[in-house]
Design an enzyme around this catalytic site. Structure first.
Site, PDB file in Angstrom:
ATOM      1  CB  VAL A 198       0.564  -3.385  -4.857  1.00  0.00           C
ATOM      2  CG1 VAL A 198       1.056  -4.472  -5.806  1.00  0.00           C
ATOM      3  CG2 VAL A 198       1.088  -2.023  -5.297  1.00  0.00           C
ATOM      4  CG  MET A 224      -1.573   7.601  -6.525  1.00  0.00           C
ATOM      5  SD  MET A 224      -0.547   8.311  -7.836  1.00  0.00           S
ATOM      6  CE  MET A 224       0.411   6.895  -8.346  1.00  0.00           C
ATOM      7  CB  ALA A 225      -1.907   2.790  -6.119  1.00  0.00           C
ATOM      8  CG  ASP A 276      10.346   9.142  -6.112  1.00  0.00           C
ATOM      9  OD1 ASP A 276      11.101   9.667  -5.275  1.00  0.00           O
ATOM     10  OD2 ASP A 276       9.260   8.628  -5.804  1.00  0.00           O
ATOM     11  NE  ARG A 279      -3.805   0.355   2.491  1.00  0.00           N
ATOM     12  CZ  ARG A 279      -3.924  -0.757   3.182  1.00  0.00           C
ATOM     13  NH1 ARG A 279      -2.956  -1.115   4.007  1.00  0.00           N
ATOM     14  NH2 ARG A 279      -4.982  -1.531   3.058  1.00  0.00           N
ATOM     15  N   GLY A 280       0.550   2.198  -0.856  1.00  0.00           N
ATOM     16  CA  GLY A 280       1.270   3.461  -0.914  1.00  0.00           C
ATOM     17  C   GLY A 280       0.311   4.611  -0.739  1.00  0.00           C
ATOM     18  CE  LYS A 298       1.960   0.939  -8.142  1.00  0.00           C
ATOM     19  NZ  LYS A 298       3.059   1.912  -8.356  1.00  0.00           N
TER      20      LYS A 298
END
Length: 628
Positions: free
Chosen positions: A27, A24-25, A145, A21-22, A42
């Site tokens: 997985v 923005m999204a 990044d 988990r990030g 994702k």
């Protein structure tokens, strides 16, 4: 799931358990039903799907990474959107990306568990990152990044770079790193130009990779502190050599790391290939580049105490090996055995027997076996050949889609061949896949585009199912292609054509604009403006658009006529008084009649004003008189 059934995306991807988990999204582990393989899916978080900023970034990730095919880059297989019904009953489209599933850990997880890596392992992992960057930079893509959380190590030790979510094409001249005063990227790995909001290029990625190398060697980044403090340190503070914090880091690795962290981008490595070559030289004891040597010498002169360390055996960090290396702690009896074997070989050499053994027992015709150097770098391969007794070799670059650029595909004579040591060995080195420029097919019909692409070797051509509105092209003409027109691509790659619908939208916000400004907006939308003037009594409406037909936002055919109703202001009628007549004038009745005749000042009219009827009006400032 619905009614106990698994969630299926695109009719083929079964969504499994959450594995990451990030911000923005999320997985999920997934399964490609059609091909029977495990994938990672994702999915943009539902609460962000209505935010155009996140949607744009998420879709850009799919587009940026989809064209990258490299063994050190997490592959993107597919992308799409899934309709999700919210609690209130509203439908919303949630985009998703289907990626290669990597069985391993991120560098961040490994560093959290182990603190740091050995210098050799740190260099090897960084070389894998640089291999991926070299490929993406050749494609015109800057990652922007690079950090441990975006690099994975498989259980077999392979390096995989992922998350091209904020990557942009190098040619995008507007691609700076600031947006609404926010710096994109992670502060601990920002290049000085990123920290200052300047346009980035490939060398910005190399600085970030240098920060990662520094952390792999020492367990900490070059600079630490709060985000604002980190930004200033990246811009102004020189980094200390890694050996300041970890004495086991050799001087050569200090030199490479410091060179990668030069403040001015012209002073650091200019390409990932240069950076990778110096890392390999540091691992093997070969000479470093002049740039790395000069940077290290300058650092040593500025702070000699940082370079002076008491001789000591390097202390290996508590970590597992990520490569199949022989463990240091072998049983003592195996070391004894090695000494025995070495003694026997020495004795054979003394007796002359060793000479016969090494030369196949032929005495007068010495031979040697061509070693296996496949998948080795060019520098490694040459060193291995010299070690095997071959001092004559040449390099030939060839196209290869299976071996990374700069690594050996094969040799001639082939590996295992027994030949004279004076034989010339040809090293076939990969220059990457044979790439071809995607031709410009915009404005062509699909058939014409297929023909043009086919002439360049692109045989796998598809048409995107959804047609594109608001283009300058007629219905059925090609608007764009993916991979992008002008980019270099493998001819075996599928080219997807986007086709114009021939429909455009009437611009919004035309009402209330000046007539000229509105006409320009209509022309720029590939429509034809038509002006109809109407008189208005309100001076503020003069020259302004009062009505638009078809209505603003309407979807119409390209080239359609848009009628703009524009107000024309008319001034009020004015009366001019005639002076009294003299004694020689006409009779008073005539004079009275004349003096009572008003002088009319007509409204200002343009070429498109309504047509006047009746007798002509007197020009402003003049008096109309009647004579008998």
């Amino acid at each position: 799931m619905t009614d106990g059934l698994p969630r299926i995306l695109g009719g083929r991807y079964e969504v499994g358990e959450l594995i990451g988990r990030g911000g923005m999204a999320e997985v999920h582990l997934g399964h490609d039903i059609r091909l029977g393989r495990t994938v990672a899916i994702k999915i943009l978080r539902a609460e962000l799907a209505r935010d155009s900023t996140f949607l744009t970034r998420f879709r850009r990730e799919a587009h940026s990474a989809a064209g990258l095919s490299h063994h050190s880059i997490v592959a993107v297989y597919d992308s799409g959107e899934d309709t999700f019904t919210e609690t209130g009953g509203a439908d919303i489209d949630i985009p998703y990306i289907v990626m290669e599933y990597v069985d391993g850990q991120t560098l961040r997880e490994i560093l959290n568990d182990e603190g740091r890596l050995s210098p050799d392992e740190a260099a090897r992992v960084t070389m894998g990152i640089l291999s991926a960057l070299e490929y993406s930079h050749d494609k015109g893509i800057v990652h922007r990044d690079i950090k441990p959380a975006n690099v994975m190590l498989t259980k077999g030790g392979s390096v995989k770079v992922m998350d091209f979510g904020i990557a942009r094409a190098l040619a995008d001249t507007g691609a700076t790193m600031t947006s609404a005063q926010a710096v994109v990227g992670t502060a601990r790995y920002l290049s000085p130009e990123q920290a200052q909001g300047e346009t980035v290029d490939a060398r910005s990625d190399l600085y970030s990779a240098g920060c990662v190398l520094y952390e792999l060697l020492t367990g900490r980044t070059p600079f630490v502190g709060e985000p604002v403090s980190l930004v200033y340190q990246h811009i102004t503070d020189p980094p200390k050599p890694p050996s300041t914090y970890e004495a086991s880091v050799p001087d050569a690795m200090n030199a490479v790391t410091l060179h990668s962290l030069a403040k001015a981008r012209d002073d650091r490595y200019q390409s990932a290939a240069e950076f990778r070559a110096d890392l390999q030289a540091a691992r093997t004891g070969a000479p470093l580049s002049e740039g790395a040597t000069a940077v290290f010498s300058a650092a040593a002169a500025a702070a000699p105490s940082m370079m002076d360390h008491e001789p000591q055996a390097p202390v290996a960090p508590a970590r597992r090996d990520h490569t199949r290396e022989i463990h240091d702690r072998e049983p003592q009896r195996r070391l004894t055995g090695l000494w025995v074997v070495a003694g026997i070989i020495a004795l054979l050499a003394i007796l002359g027997i060793g000479y016969l053994v090494m030369n196949g027992g032929k005495g007068d015709n010495p031979t040697a076996t061509v070693p296996n150097v496949v998948q080795k770098s060019e520098a490694q391969a040459k060193a291995i050949l010299r070690g095997a007794g071959f001092d004559h070799y040449q390099v030939k670059e060839i196209n290869s889609s299976s071996v990374a650029k700069g690594y050996v595909v094969g040799t001639d004579p082939t590996r295992g061949s027994t030949v004279d040591p004076t034989t010339l060995i040809q090293l076939n080195v990969s220059k990457g896949p044979g790439l071809v420029q995607v031709p410009d097919v915009t404005g062509k019909s699909v058939a014409e585009a297929r023909q043009a692409l086919g002439s360049q070797g692109f045989q796998n051509v598809a048409v995107a199912p959804k047609k594109v509105d608001d283009t300058e092209y007629s219905a059925g003409d090609v608007v764009s292609a993916y991979p992008a027109i002008g980019s270099m691509a493998d001819p075996s790659q599928k080219v997807t054509l986007s086709v114009s619908s021939g429909k455009v939208h009437v611009p919004s916000d035309l009402t209330g604009k000046d007539s000229g400004e509105a006409q320009l907006a209509v022309l720029q939308a590939n429509l034809q403006p038509k002006v109809e003037n109407v008189p208005v009594s309100d001076e503020g409406q003069g020259g302004k658009v009062l009505k638009v037909s078809p209505h603003e936002g309407a979807r119409v055919d390209k080239g359609s006529t848009v009628t703009l109703t524009v107000g024309v202001y008319s001034s009020q009628t004015t009366v001019t008084v005639v002076p009294p007549p003299s004694s020689t004038s006409e009779p008073s009745s005539t004079s009275s009649s004349s003096s009572s005749t008003p002088t009319t000042t007509p409204p200002s009219t343009g070429p498109e004003s309504p047509t006047q009827t009746g007798p002509p009006l007197t020009p402003p400032g003049k008096t109309k008189t009647h004579k008998k």
